[in-house]
Motif scaffolding. Structure first.
Motif, PDB file in Angstrom:
ATOM      1  N   ASP A 286      -7.681   5.358   2.606  1.00  0.00           N
ATOM      2  CA  ASP A 286      -8.430   3.897   2.938  1.00  0.00           C
ATOM      3  C   ASP A 286      -9.404   3.505   2.053  1.00  0.00           C
ATOM      4  O   ASP A 286     -10.515   2.849   2.612  1.00  0.00           O
ATOM      5  CB  ASP A 286      -8.918   4.359   4.425  1.00  0.00           C
ATOM      6  CG  ASP A 286      -9.099   2.945   5.287  1.00  0.00           C
ATOM      7  OD1 ASP A 286      -8.314   2.091   4.660  1.00  0.00           O
ATOM      8  OD2 ASP A 286      -9.674   2.785   6.192  1.00  0.00           O
ATOM      9  N   ARG A 287      -8.897   3.435   0.579  1.00  0.00           N
ATOM     10  CA  ARG A 287     -10.024   3.051  -0.270  1.00  0.00           C
ATOM     11  C   ARG A 287      -9.399   1.836  -1.012  1.00  0.00           C
ATOM     12  O   ARG A 287      -8.053   1.808  -0.804  1.00  0.00           O
ATOM     13  CB  ARG A 287     -10.194   4.022  -1.082  1.00  0.00           C
ATOM     14  CG  ARG A 287     -10.927   5.414  -0.855  1.00  0.00           C
ATOM     15  CD  ARG A 287     -12.302   4.916  -0.263  1.00  0.00           C
ATOM     16  NE  ARG A 287     -13.051   6.102  -0.062  1.00  0.00           N
ATOM     17  CZ  ARG A 287     -13.471   6.966  -0.885  1.00  0.00           C
ATOM     18  NH1 ARG A 287     -13.866   6.541  -2.126  1.00  0.00           N
ATOM     19  NH2 ARG A 287     -14.338   7.976  -0.217  1.00  0.00           N
ATOM     20  N   VAL A 288      -9.957   0.855  -1.433  1.00  0.00           N
ATOM     21  CA  VAL A 288      -9.259  -0.331  -2.035  1.00  0.00           C
ATOM     22  C   VAL A 288      -9.075   0.089  -3.602  1.00  0.00           C
ATOM     23  O   VAL A 288     -10.226   0.450  -4.012  1.00  0.00           O
ATOM     24  CB  VAL A 288     -10.109  -1.401  -2.058  1.00  0.00           C
ATOM     25  CG1 VAL A 288      -9.501  -2.718  -2.830  1.00  0.00           C
ATOM     26  CG2 VAL A 288     -10.493  -1.676  -0.654  1.00  0.00           C
ATOM     27  N   PRO A 289      -7.911   0.019  -4.055  1.00  0.00           N
ATOM     28  CA  PRO A 289      -7.761   0.218  -5.714  1.00  0.00           C
ATOM     29  C   PRO A 289      -8.303  -0.662  -6.487  1.00  0.00           C
ATOM     30  O   PRO A 289      -8.255  -1.904  -6.114  1.00  0.00           O
ATOM     31  CB  PRO A 289      -6.227   0.437  -5.671  1.00  0.00           C
ATOM     32  CG  PRO A 289      -5.792  -0.300  -4.524  1.00  0.00           C
ATOM     33  CD  PRO A 289      -6.816  -0.512  -3.411  1.00  0.00           C
ATOM     34  N   LYS A 290      -8.403  -0.627  -7.745  1.00  0.00           N
ATOM     35  CA  LYS A 290      -8.674  -1.555  -8.697  1.00  0.00           C
ATOM     36  C   LYS A 290      -7.598  -2.580  -9.049  1.00  0.00           C
ATOM     37  O   LYS A 290      -6.211  -2.174  -8.921  1.00  0.00           O
ATOM     38  CB  LYS A 290      -8.854  -0.766 -10.037  1.00  0.00           C
ATOM     39  CG  LYS A 290     -10.083   0.042 -10.311  1.00  0.00           C
ATOM     40  CD  LYS A 290     -10.421   0.269 -11.612  1.00  0.00           C
ATOM     41  CE  LYS A 290     -11.762   0.993 -11.993  1.00  0.00           C
ATOM     42  NZ  LYS A 290     -11.484   2.643 -11.810  1.00  0.00           N
ATOM     43  N   PRO A 291      -7.754  -3.809  -8.908  1.00  0.00           N
ATOM     44  CA  PRO A 291      -6.768  -4.810  -8.820  1.00  0.00           C
ATOM     45  C   PRO A 291      -5.873  -4.550 -10.033  1.00  0.00           C
ATOM     46  O   PRO A 291      -4.618  -4.841  -9.977  1.00  0.00           O
ATOM     47  CB  PRO A 291      -7.672  -6.100  -9.106  1.00  0.00           C
ATOM     48  CG  PRO A 291      -8.974  -5.717  -8.617  1.00  0.00           C
ATOM     49  CD  PRO A 291      -9.121  -4.226  -8.771  1.00  0.00           C
TER      50      PRO A 291
ATOM     51  N   HIS B 124      -5.092   6.066  -2.696  1.00  0.00           N
ATOM     52  CA  HIS B 124      -5.936   5.249  -2.353  1.00  0.00           C
ATOM     53  C   HIS B 124      -5.828   4.730  -0.917  1.00  0.00           C
ATOM     54  O   HIS B 124      -6.558   4.578  -0.066  1.00  0.00           O
ATOM     55  CB  HIS B 124      -6.062   3.953  -3.330  1.00  0.00           C
ATOM     56  CG  HIS B 124      -6.866   4.412  -4.366  1.00  0.00           C
ATOM     57  ND1 HIS B 124      -6.390   4.718  -5.756  1.00  0.00           N
ATOM     58  CD2 HIS B 124      -8.326   3.997  -4.904  1.00  0.00           C
ATOM     59  CE1 HIS B 124      -7.227   4.796  -6.617  1.00  0.00           C
ATOM     60  NE2 HIS B 124      -8.600   4.546  -6.027  1.00  0.00           N
ATOM     61  N   ALA B 125      -4.498   4.339  -0.569  1.00  0.00           N
ATOM     62  CA  ALA B 125      -4.233   4.132   0.599  1.00  0.00           C
ATOM     63  C   ALA B 125      -4.359   5.199   1.742  1.00  0.00           C
ATOM     64  O   ALA B 125      -4.794   4.819   2.788  1.00  0.00           O
ATOM     65  CB  ALA B 125      -2.623   3.516   0.877  1.00  0.00           C
TER      66      ALA B 125
ATOM     67  N   ARG C 233       0.794  -1.187  -0.217  1.00  0.00           N
ATOM     68  CA  ARG C 233      -0.133  -0.073  -0.023  1.00  0.00           C
ATOM     69  C   ARG C 233       0.847   1.218  -0.009  1.00  0.00           C
ATOM     70  O   ARG C 233       0.433   2.077   0.450  1.00  0.00           O
ATOM     71  CB  ARG C 233      -1.091   0.098   1.100  1.00  0.00           C
ATOM     72  CG  ARG C 233      -1.675  -1.306   1.166  1.00  0.00           C
ATOM     73  CD  ARG C 233      -3.018  -0.986   2.148  1.00  0.00           C
ATOM     74  NE  ARG C 233      -4.136  -0.392   1.536  1.00  0.00           N
ATOM     75  CZ  ARG C 233      -5.035   0.177   2.456  1.00  0.00           C
ATOM     76  NH1 ARG C 233      -4.929  -0.016   3.738  1.00  0.00           N
ATOM     77  NH2 ARG C 233      -5.807   0.942   1.766  1.00  0.00           N
TER      78      ARG C 233
END
Lengths: 104, 474
Positions: B354-359, B350-351, B318
């Protein structure tokens, strides 16, 4: 016929002005750094070293190496690659640390 | 989810930012606009007047450049990021602060105090409070000295690029490009396109390092296209590529007038009898890039050493450094180029939010990081480069310390590490704080991997500003 950087990017700069380098006028384009204006005039050195008295000018071009120091408007040790060439800027070749006035 | 433009975040002068991004190059720009998209209130700080960093350095508006893209690879990527930044600035979600050079980060009870200098006067000190900090300070060039490298007209490859991109000027008409690394091809390509003659590109490796991991190369086709693009430009301009060779001396008295090029063996030792002289009026030289990480190492951030010996920050998936609240993106994590820097900037934002990024973004980072490691391994300096030094070759440009004094410190006075060499000879003690001579001094000081550089002040700060104490953002 080789082209110039200005031709490459289709530059139409504003009117040129002048800075003063060691008492003579050197043309500068708006937005150029002092070092760029001196390069454009064919000048590569504007400092002599403290120990060997050797000529120096731009090395890194991004403010990291401090080789391009000069006395600018009376203030020594200025990084000319970072400072803009403003109309009337006075640049003097810096000898050594540029503080001869402090010598004892 | 982007914050709606109808909900501007108020950022009063004294307010603490959610995120301070240090460095407005590819990584910092991408991080700031992504973080703002995700609702964070950001400040983006850079020592330069404009955004873009070194990679997207471009002419000042006064130069009226209609086609700045002709000096850049991927210019539209930059304009896209700059447009997004401008929109966020209008909505007061991001503040860009140019001419703000960060000289130290300080941990506080609720985040960081970011210490900034804006100029030479006592009043030019500013302190920016932020909950978290993202370091995107990029890299500077690694230099290996050679006889004559202090002559006017010998400049760094990146410096030649920077002066060309920003000031539309060249150091000479006939420029030898030398050293090692992908920047050489990019620099040579820009120089010939802008009208310079480049009699040779002198590269110390044989490029075979890239062929050892074909799978890694195949996963990043854009890199191959970029390399082929530079190669095509050089071919069209008749530029001679001299692999496994080095400039072993620059000649001249008041400025460079010629270089001597020699073949190198696999260890980068010059092969006697292979010398050839090439006339030139400038040399653009560099041996890869070094992460600029002083702001983080001063806080105790852990580091890692890349295959080329360059020390970067250790980050997790992250992009967190080992210092809580401090993230890092791009070259600071190991040199990998602008594409990787942008991906890491987006991931770090994103980190922080605190969001989840696209894989897909994570996968892209993995591919580009693998390529970066391959690139570093392919251009790792060989130990034999010291074979082109002479006793009177200056190693430290600032303090004018020649090879002989460093060898004396090591062989006769028992110095076994760069710090002791510095204390005995002043090598690395001058204006640049060892940024130019550091790798060379470390090599001459003996075996062992160099540790991270430590610099309590990341740039010169007038004493009047240190004495003034912290002050609010101006």
């Amino acid at each position: 016929m080789r082209r110039t950087p200005a031709e490459l990017v289709g530059a139409e700069p504003g009117p040129a002005h002048h800075i003063e380098f060691d008492g003579r006028p050197v043309p500068a384009l708006p937005g150029q750094s002092i070092a760029a204006a001196l390069w454009a005039d064919g000048v590569l050195a504007w400092r002599t070293t403290r120990v060997g008295g050797r000529p120096r000018g731009v090395f890194c071009g991004i403010g990291a190496c401090f080789d391009c120091l000069a006395t600018v408007d009376g203030r020594p040790n200025q990084r000319t690659c970072l400072l803009p060439a403003e109309p009337g800027t006075t640049v003097t070749t810096q000898e050594g640390n540029g503080r001869a006035d402090l010598a004892v | 989810m982007p914050t709606s433009p109808s909900e501007p975040v108020e950022a009063p002068q004294s307010a603490r930012y959610d995120l301070a991004v240090v460095g407005a190059g590819p990584a910092g720009l991408a991080a700031a606009v992504t973080a703002a998209d995700l609702g964070l209130r950001c400040v983006l700080l850079d020592g330069g007047r404009d955004t873009g960093g070194q990679y997207y350095r471009h002419p000042a508006p006064g130069l009226g450049a209609a086609r700045p893209d002709r000096l850049h690879h991927g210019w539209s990527v930059y304009t896209g990021l700059a447009d997004r930044l401008a929109a966020h600035e209008r909505a007061e979600r991001v503040r860009f602060r140019g001419g703000h050079q960060v000289w130290a980060l300080e941990r506080t009870a609720d985040g960081f105090a970011v210490h900034v200098t804006r100029g030479p006067e006592a009043a030019d000190r500013t302190t920016v409070p932020a909950r978290s900090v993202l370091l995107a300070t990029g890299a500077y060039e690694r230099q290996l000295p050679f006889p004559g490298w202090t002559l006017p007209g010998v400049v760094t490859a990146g410096g030649a690029q920077a002066m060309l991109k920003a000031g539309l000027v060249l150091p000479g008409r006939r420029i030898v490009v030398a050293g090692s690394g992908p920047l050489l091809l990019a620099a040579a390509s820009s120089l010939v396109t802008a009208g310079a003659e480049v009699p040779a590109v002198v590269e110390a490796t044989d490029y075979l390092g890239y062929a050892r991991r074909p799978g890694v190369l195949a996963a990043v086709p854009a890199k191959l296209v970029e390399g082929a693009g530079h190669g095509g430009v050089l071919l069209r301009h008749g530029v001679r590529l001299r692999p496994r060779s080095a400039v072993v001396e620059a000649h001249g008295t008041e400025r460079v007038t010629a270089v001597t090029v020699a073949r190198l063996d696999a260890e980068w030792r010059p092969v006697p009898g292979t010398e050839r002289r090439i006339d030139c009026d400038a040399v653009a030289v560099g041996h890869g890039l070094l992460p600029q990480i002083d702001l983080a190492t001063e806080l105790g951030a852990a580091t890692r050493t890349a295959p080329d010996g360059a020390v970067g920050l250790r980050v997790d998936a992250r992009l967190r450094t080992t210092v809580p609240g401090l993230w890092s993106a791009g070259e600071t994590n190991g040199v990998g180029g602008a594409d990787l820097a942008i991906v890491e900037g987006e991931l770090a934002a994103h980190a922080v939010a605190d969001r989840v990024p696209k894989p897909a973004l994570l996968r892209r980072r993995t591919r580009l990081r693998k390529f970066a490691e391959l690139m570093a391994a392919a251009h790792r300096p060989g130990p034999g480069w010291t074979g082109w030094l002479r006793p009177d070759t200056d190693v430290c440009r600032c303090e004018e310390v020649p090879v002989a004094r460093i060898r004396e410190a090591v062989d006769e006075l028992g110095a076994g590490d760069p710090r002791t060499v510095k204390l005995l000879t002043r090598a690395g003690m001058g204006w640049c704080q060892g940024r130019m001579c550091g790798p060379a001094v470390a090599c001459l000081a003996g075996p062992g991997e160099p540790g991270p550089d430590r610099r309590p002040l990341a740039c010169p700060v007038p004493l009047s500003q240190l004495a003034a104490g912290p002050s609010g953002e101006g």
